[in-house]
Design a protein around this motif. Structure first.
Motif, mmCIF file in Angstrom:
data_model
loop_
_atom_site.group_PDB
_atom_site.id
_atom_site.type_symbol
_atom_site.label_atom_id
_atom_site.label_comp_id
_atom_site.label_asym_id
_atom_site.label_seq_id
_atom_site.Cartn_x
_atom_site.Cartn_y
_atom_site.Cartn_z
ATOM 1 N N ALA A 1 0.828 -1.209 0.000
ATOM 2 C CA ALA A 1 0.000 0.000 0.000
ATOM 3 C C ALA A 1 0.859 1.255 0.000
ATOM 4 O O ALA A 1 0.586 2.221 -0.731
ATOM 5 N N SER A 2 1.908 1.250 0.782
ATOM 6 C CA SER A 2 2.793 2.420 0.853
ATOM 7 C C SER A 2 3.481 2.677 -0.483
ATOM 8 O O SER A 2 3.611 3.828 -0.921
ATOM 9 N N VAL B 1 -4.124 14.686 -2.522
ATOM 10 C CA VAL B 1 -2.711 14.320 -2.413
ATOM 11 C C VAL B 1 -2.214 14.473 -0.979
ATOM 12 O O VAL B 1 -1.400 13.683 -0.488
ATOM 13 N N ALA C 1 -3.358 11.520 0.826
ATOM 14 C CA ALA C 1 -2.520 10.372 0.464
ATOM 15 C C ALA C 1 -1.217 10.396 1.246
ATOM 16 O O ALA C 1 -0.718 9.345 1.700
ATOM 17 N N LEU D 1 2.432 1.938 -3.457
ATOM 18 C CA LEU D 1 1.476 2.484 -4.433
ATOM 19 C C LEU D 1 1.189 3.951 -4.152
ATOM 20 O O LEU D 1 1.053 4.763 -5.077
ATOM 21 N N LEU D 2 1.115 4.320 -2.879
ATOM 22 C CA LEU D 2 0.842 5.714 -2.525
ATOM 23 C C LEU D 2 2.021 6.627 -2.833
ATOM 24 O O LEU D 2 1.846 7.848 -2.930
ATOM 25 N N TYR E 1 -0.544 13.589 -8.936
ATOM 26 C CA TYR E 1 -0.964 14.974 -8.684
ATOM 27 C C TYR E 1 -0.379 15.910 -9.735
ATOM 28 O O TYR E 1 -1.076 16.778 -10.286
ATOM 29 N N THR F 1 6.018 -4.937 -5.443
ATOM 30 C CA THR F 1 5.369 -3.755 -6.002
ATOM 31 C C THR F 1 6.120 -3.263 -7.230
ATOM 32 O O THR F 1 5.518 -2.818 -8.213
ATOM 33 N N VAL G 1 -2.008 9.274 4.819
ATOM 34 C CA VAL G 1 -2.237 7.827 4.858
ATOM 35 C C VAL G 1 -0.923 7.072 4.671
ATOM 36 O O VAL G 1 -0.655 6.071 5.355
ATOM 37 N N MET G 2 -0.091 7.551 3.757
ATOM 38 C CA MET G 2 1.187 6.888 3.504
ATOM 39 C C MET G 2 2.068 6.898 4.754
ATOM 40 O O MET G 2 2.687 5.890 5.101
ATOM 41 N N ALA H 1 1.519 9.023 -5.582
ATOM 42 C CA ALA H 1 0.548 10.116 -5.453
ATOM 43 C C ALA H 1 1.088 11.457 -5.954
ATOM 44 O O ALA H 1 0.381 12.177 -6.700
#
Length: 579
Positions: free
Chosen positions: A30-31, A65, A68, A33-34, A41, A141, A71-72, A37
């Motif tokens: 997940a990190s 962004v 994101a 992919l973020l 953007y 990833t 969250v990251m 961001a």
């Protein structure tokens, strides 16, 4: 049929941490992919905002962004916490086991234990949340990003593959060039540390005899060799780190240029924005590999530490739980024992047989290097016998669980060792102290008045190795520790070597008191003052019993042999094993 070898303790412990690694892997996905961001953007701002001049779109994109980013960072924090929890779980599983294995190895070698295994364990434990492992979790990833590049253009995809292969080749060169000097540097660092530890333990001797310059010269030689090897490895690693970054930079620009060329040839799927996206994705494909190359030194250190730990644990397997045995009464039998130092084929004790009943006191005498200290280690179960048995109440004392046997046994080694703590803690063996028993043991060896005169009495801290006490005082405290709780079997190796006449008298009195309570004693000594309280006597020479039996008979045989020097040597006075 070939059966697979059982997994090592380290591998088993690491496999038990699989749930932690699975959670950390999904957080990494997940990190990773973020991380895209900011790039998304940028593309959206250029494509949507600049063309539409819509402030609301810009605001919403900016909020997205920023969200994101938050969250990251939360995911990164959670991943770090998971891997830290994994390291704590590994510590809980293996730290005690490593200490036990390190302790067993030190016992077998009869030398002061090195703390290197604990340093190795810390290296392995810390590797669980190291940048190398984090980068390795991002490799899947990177493979997804590579698939996306192929979807944009096979040409760009194969170009990214070439870049990944180039990075892998650099990592291989880095491994091949830096591993040997790093391993050698680690070994030299360990040797240098051990030499320095030995120097500090013998500081008084070094200072008194002016040995510091010579000792320092030997230490600095090891230290300089360690620094040379470390510098050589660092230079090599620095070179390959530069090469790795160069490959990454070239690949980013190369993918951008190829993307533009493919766009001009109408061979780029998705339009002109895809050439920028391909360049960004290419950088993310190579990022984990660059991180691995950059931090490869830590991986080598962890692998080297892993190998040493694995070997240590294999050499000191887990002891199976011992069957509980009844409390011993103090009946000792030594049955045709041959023994030497663990790991050595040379025998120090040869064919020794003797026996003691509860409450008997045996004096062991003989010239230096006759095997007396080896016998002491055999009698308390520190060293195994090559053949024969040492039994206490019929049970093999070497295999007896020392946690069960310890309270019933007392031991004073030739080299007295006290520990940083209070006088009471040292006498009570750092268990739950019984003040009455502590005081009784101190009184038995004539230390009560002296201890009472200390600043805090029995609560006085004696410092590392009992630094605040004199040699004779340390020996008396160690003697009090040996007889604490009225053990049924006590072995004393040169207990009066640092004692004055008053200390000798206190020692004899302590033996007499415990003897009356049924305690069996083996006292190794060069001084005759202790013979007055002994029942039997063993004379050792060259690892064998020259004479053994009742004290008076052995001494009479010795006097007879001394009066007739030209006659044949006196025959050993024998006694039944359990007489």
């Amino acid at each position: 049929m070939n059966l697979a070898a059982p997994a090592s303790e380290l591998k088993t412990a690491l496999w038990s941490l699989k749930p932690y690694f699975v959670r950390a892997f999904w957080f990494s996905m997940a990190s990773s992919l973020l991380v895209l961001a900011p790039s998304g953007y940028m593309l959206e701002v250029y494509d949507r905002v600049v063309n539409s001049r819509n402030h609301t779109t810009l605001l919403m994109l900016t909020i997205l962004v920023l969200a994101a980013f938050v969250v990251m960072e939360v995911i990164e924090w959670a991943r770090g916490e998971v891997l830290h929890s994994a390291s704590h779980a590994l510590d809980a599983k293996l730290s005690g086991r490593v200490v036990q294995a390190m302790f067993d190895a030190s016992l077998q070698k009869s030398i002061a234990g090195s703390i290197q295994p604990m340093n190795d364990f810390r290296t392995v434990r810390d590797f669980l949340y190291s940048p190398v492992l984090l980068a390795a979790m991002e490799v899947p990833t990177a493979a997804i990003f590579l698939v996306l590049i192929f979807a944009i253009s096979p040409v760009l995809g194969w170009s990214a593959v070439v870049g990944a292969l180039a990075q892998t080749f650099v990592a291989w060169l880095n491994e091949r060039s830096t591993q040997p000097p790093l391993i050698a540097a680690n070994r030299m660092a360990i040797a240098s540390q051990q030499y320095a530890d030995g120097t500090l333990r013998n500081a008084q001797v070094i200072e008194a005899m002016g040995m510091l310059d010579n000792i320092y010269a030997r230490w600095i030689k090891r230290q300089r060799e360690f620094l040379r090897l470390q510098a050589f490895a660092s230079d090599k690693a620095g070179l390959y780190m530069s090469m790795s970054r160069l490959v990454q930079n070239i690949m980013g620009s190369l993918l951008l240029g190829l993307g533009a060329w493919l766009f001009l040839k109408n061979m780029l799927n998705g339009g002109e924005a895809m050439m920028i996206i391909a360049s960004i994705l290419g950088g993310r494909v190579l990022a984990p590999l660059v991180q691995i190359v950059t931090q490869w030194r830590g991986a080598i250190n962890a692998r080297d530490a892993w190998g040493r730990l694995d070997k240590l644990l294999a050499m000191s397997p887990i002891k199976p739980p011992a069957m509980p045995l009844p409390a011993p009464k103090g009946r000792l039998s030594v049955e045709a024992v041959h023994a030497g130092a663990p790991g050595s084929q040379a025998l120090i004790v040869r064919g020794l047989t003797l026996g003691l009943n509860p409450g008997e006191v045996l004096a062991v005498v003989g010239p230096s290097a006759s095997g007396k200290t080896t016998l002491a280690r055999l009698l308390v179960g520190l060293w195994p016998a090559a053949s024969g048995k040492v039994r206490l109440d019929g049970a093999d004392i070497y295999t007896w669980d020392k946690n069960q046997l310890g309270p019933h046994l007392g031991y004073l080694p030739q080299g007295v060792e006290l520990f940083d703590g209070t006088v009471e803690e040292n006498i009570a063996r750092f268990g739950e102290a019984d003040p009455e028993k502590v005081e009784a043991a101190a009184k038995a060896v004539g230390m009560h008045d002296l201890i009472s005169g200390l600043p805090d009495g029995y609560q006085t801290r004696i410092g590392p190795e009992g630094a605040v006490l004199s040699g004779g005082q340390r020996q008396r405290v160690a003697l009090a520790r040996a007889i604490y709780g009225d053990p049924v079997f006590v072995v004393l190796d040169e207990p009066n070597s640092s004692l004055d006449d008053a200390g000798d008298q206190a020692l004899a009195q302590a033996i007499q008191i415990l003897k009356s309570k049924g305690t069996t004693f083996v006292v190794i000594t060069h001084r005759t003052s202790i013979l007055t309280v002994t029942d039997k006597m063993l004379i050792m020479r060259d690892g064998q019993a020259q004479a053994f039996g009742p004290r008076d008979e052995v001494m009479a045989a010795l006097r007879q042999a001394n009066q007739a020097p030209q006659a044949q040597p006196a025959k050993a006075v024998a006694a039944p094993a359990n007489s």
